[in-house]
Design a protein around this motif. Structure first.
Motif, PDB file in Angstrom:
ATOM      1  N   VAL A   1     -30.843 -86.312  59.904  1.00 36.52           N
ATOM      2  CA  VAL A   1     -30.778 -84.903  59.516  1.00 36.52           C
ATOM      3  C   VAL A   1     -30.460 -84.767  58.028  1.00 36.52           C
ATOM      4  O   VAL A   1     -31.052 -83.956  57.336  1.00 36.52           O
TER       5      VAL A   1
ATOM      6  N   GLN B   1     -28.009 -80.678  63.633  1.00 33.51           N
ATOM      7  CA  GLN B   1     -29.281 -80.773  64.339  1.00 33.51           C
ATOM      8  C   GLN B   1     -30.397 -80.357  63.391  1.00 33.51           C
ATOM      9  O   GLN B   1     -30.186 -79.523  62.512  1.00 33.51           O
TER      10      GLN B   1
ATOM     11  N   MET C   1     -31.153 -79.954  71.941  1.00 32.44           N
ATOM     12  CA  MET C   1     -30.099 -80.874  71.562  1.00 32.44           C
ATOM     13  C   MET C   1     -30.077 -82.065  72.511  1.00 32.44           C
ATOM     14  O   MET C   1     -30.498 -81.971  73.646  1.00 32.44           O
TER      15      MET C   1
ATOM     16  N   PHE D   1     -31.838 -90.349  67.918  1.00 33.83           N
ATOM     17  CA  PHE D   1     -31.159 -89.421  67.029  1.00 33.83           C
ATOM     18  C   PHE D   1     -31.869 -89.460  65.675  1.00 33.83           C
ATOM     19  O   PHE D   1     -31.735 -90.435  64.935  1.00 33.83           O
TER      20      PHE D   1
ATOM     21  N   GLU E   1     -28.990 -86.463  64.455  1.00 32.68           N
ATOM     22  CA  GLU E   1     -28.846 -85.375  65.420  1.00 32.68           C
ATOM     23  C   GLU E   1     -27.784 -85.726  66.457  1.00 32.68           C
ATOM     24  O   GLU E   1     -27.986 -86.592  67.296  1.00 32.68           O
TER      25      GLU E   1
END
Length: 162
Positions: free
Chosen positions: A118, A22, A1, A115, A128
């Protein structure tokens, strides 16, 4: 993460139902394009971390949507973020850099916080650790996962069009 560090963690709204997602290990980001997130465009303002938070998003142009964020506490800039959502092949990625109020970078020169996309829905864009949700034409919610060495918290930024 991802690890997202913020300097000011007072007066935040913590959520009980997690809104950020995630990718699973080995999972590829889904297809997406900038037109699907163009509703983020605008000048947004709200309250967070005991101060005023603000995001300004440009419309899609040149395979990206750029943004700036700033947090003000006691009428002084606590920190900035500068970034974009980029179209890369058939998917999207959100990238940003943090800066202190004096524009000294938090991250190293060539480092960005990334990021991956997703999931996309009509009024939601899940990256994410960050989710953008359109409440209506004049209001959006941004859910941000904040992690440190000991725990993680999801924080809600509620913005009104400015």
């Amino acid at each position: 993460m991802k690890t997202i560090l913020f300097l000011f963690l007072s007066n935040i709204t913590l959520l009980t139902a997690q809104k950020t997602l995630q990718l699973s290990e080995g999972q590829n980001p889904p297809k997406g394009d900038l037109q699907q997130v163009s509703w983020i465009t605008g000048h947004w303002r709200g309250e967070a971390f005991g101060g005023i938070s603000e995001e300004i998003w440009s419309p899609p142009l040149g395979d990206s949507m750029m943004f700036v964020f700033r947090l003000l506490n006691d009428d002084k800039v606590s920190f900035y973020e500068i970034g974009h959502i980029r179209q890369i092949d058939t998917t999207l990625i959100m990238q940003l850099k943090h800066f202190h109020g004096n524009l000294k970078a938090w991250e190293n020169k060539d480092e960005t916080i990334d990021f991956k996309l997703v999931k996309l829905e009509k009024d939601k864009a899940y990256f994410e650790g960050i989710t953008y949700e359109r409440v209506n034409e004049n209001e959006i919610n941004v859910f941000v996962l904040i992690e440190d060495a000991d725990n993680s918290k999801e924080v809600l930024f509620n913005y009104k069009r400015f």
